[in-house]
Design an enzyme around this catalytic site. Structure first.
Site, PDB file in Angstrom:
ATOM      1  N   TYR A  77      33.041  13.643  49.379  1.00 28.96           N
ATOM      2  CA  TYR A  77      32.305  12.845  50.356  1.00 28.96           C
ATOM      3  C   TYR A  77      31.064  12.206  49.712  1.00 28.96           C
ATOM      4  CZ  TYR A  77      30.004  11.976  54.925  1.00 28.96           C
ATOM      5  OH  TYR A  77      29.409  11.417  56.019  1.00 28.96           O
ATOM      6  N   SER A 115      25.495   8.019  53.543  1.00 29.38           N
ATOM      7  CA  SER A 115      24.954   9.309  53.957  1.00 29.38           C
ATOM      8  C   SER A 115      23.901   9.718  52.943  1.00 29.38           C
ATOM      9  CB  SER A 115      26.047  10.369  53.985  1.00 29.38           C
ATOM     10  OG  SER A 115      25.463  11.659  54.022  1.00 29.38           O
TER      11      SER A 115
END
Lengths: 80, 247
Positions: free
Chosen positions: B154, B141
């Site tokens: 994350y 990401s």
């Protein structure tokens, strides 16, 4: 028994490294004599583990440099 | 160009927006796809949309170590051939500011988003090394590069994917196996649908290409990295973010 192990080790080395059987002498070094790189040696150890149903820990694997080293280590494990 | 005919691909998180698009595009290029995820019903819906051929389903919960370790061989068993392409797409979020983040929020995200991709890659590489070919593609990401408030867990996992992939790429490059990463920016999925309008406006203002990403934008990058044509590309991260962060 130990001859059986030696034959099997040699066969695995021949298959994995694509070398001739007569090159696989007891004191032949995987890296210096048989053209293996570091990943080859890891693959060989994994193949030995699979073929002989033994676990070869990392510190022992590092010391297996020659055909004879492998045969001796596996023979010892199987005897234990 | 970019034919994947006859290749076996395993896609984790295949019931999600991006995962389903990846499965669809790999399948379109001729791959046999194994869809994995936790929700069997949702996987069946994705499979049904692909038709009856070259599709298999293997449900798995990747927070369970044993299930993660077994997934590659289960996929190979159900398809009856060795794995050519592993797509580590599954991931979850537990967003909250660090001071309020529970140990379990951290552990769960690292477990599923970083540790399970490693477990799958480790299992896949054994065969790929031996066969002298293979593709491992992990979905990271943009926040793994830029960071994002509320996503310390994350972002850490997604940055970890990059370091892991670079290391694996160096280990197995000589065996004809490539290991790469796709890092999406803001993509329209169920997760981003819930953003308030004002937040969406602000996000769009930061995207030179003027729109949110589509799952297909990400899937196309995966197809490229999975293809034979990408055979000289390894250890890289392909950013697919509309230009939001040019890194």
């Amino acid at each position: 028994m130990s001859n059986e192990i030696a034959d099997k080790v040699k066969k695995i080395v021949v298959e994995h490294l694509g070398v001739d059987a007569d090159q696989v002498k007891p004191d032949a070094s995987f890296i210096d004599d048989l053209g293996a790189d570091s990943l080859d040696t890891v693959e060989l150890v994994m193949a030995f583990e699979e073929a002989f149903s033994v676990e070869i820990p990392e510190d022992a694997a590092e010391k297996i440099a020659t055909v004879n080293d492998a045969i001796e280590y596996i023979t010892k494990q199987k005897a234990a | 160009m970019f034919s994947l005919s006859g290749k076996l691909a395993l896609i984790t998180g295949a019931s999600g927006g991006i995962g389903a698009a990846i499965a669809r595009q790999l399948h379109e290029r001729g791959a046999i796809v194994v869809l994995s995820g936790t929700r069997e019903g949702a996987l069946q819906d994705v499979a049904a949309a692909l038709g009856s051929e070259r599709v298999h389903i293997v449900p798995a919960n990747l927070s369970d170590d044993a299930q993660a370790d077994a997934l590659v061989s289960r996929a190979e068993e159900v398809a009856g051939q060795p794995l050519d392409i592993l797509v580590n797409n599954a991931g979850l979020t537990r967003d909250t500011l660090a001071v309020r983040m529970k140990d379990d929020d951290w552990a769960q995200v690292l477990k599923v988003d970083l540790e399970s991709p490693f477990r799958l890659a480790r299992a896949a590489l054994k065969g790929m090394q031996r066969r002298r070919s293979g593709r491992i593609i992990s979905i990271s990401s943009i926040v793994g590069t830029t960071g994002n408030p509320g996503q310390a867990n994350y972002a850490a996992a997604k940055a970890g994917i990059v370091g892991m992939s670079k290391s694996l790429a160096q280990e197995v490059g000589r065996r004809g196996v490539t290991v790469n990463v796709v890092a999406p920016g803001f993509v329209e999925t169920a997760m981003t649908d819930v953003l308030p309008e004002a937040v969406r406006e602000k996000l769009l203002g930061n995207i030179p290409l003027g729109r949110m990403g589509r799952p297909e934008d990400v899937a196309a990058a995966v197809v490229y990295l999975a293809s034979d044509e990408a055979g000289w590309v390894t250890g890289t991260t392909l950013h697919v973010n509309g230009g939001m962060a040019m890194v």
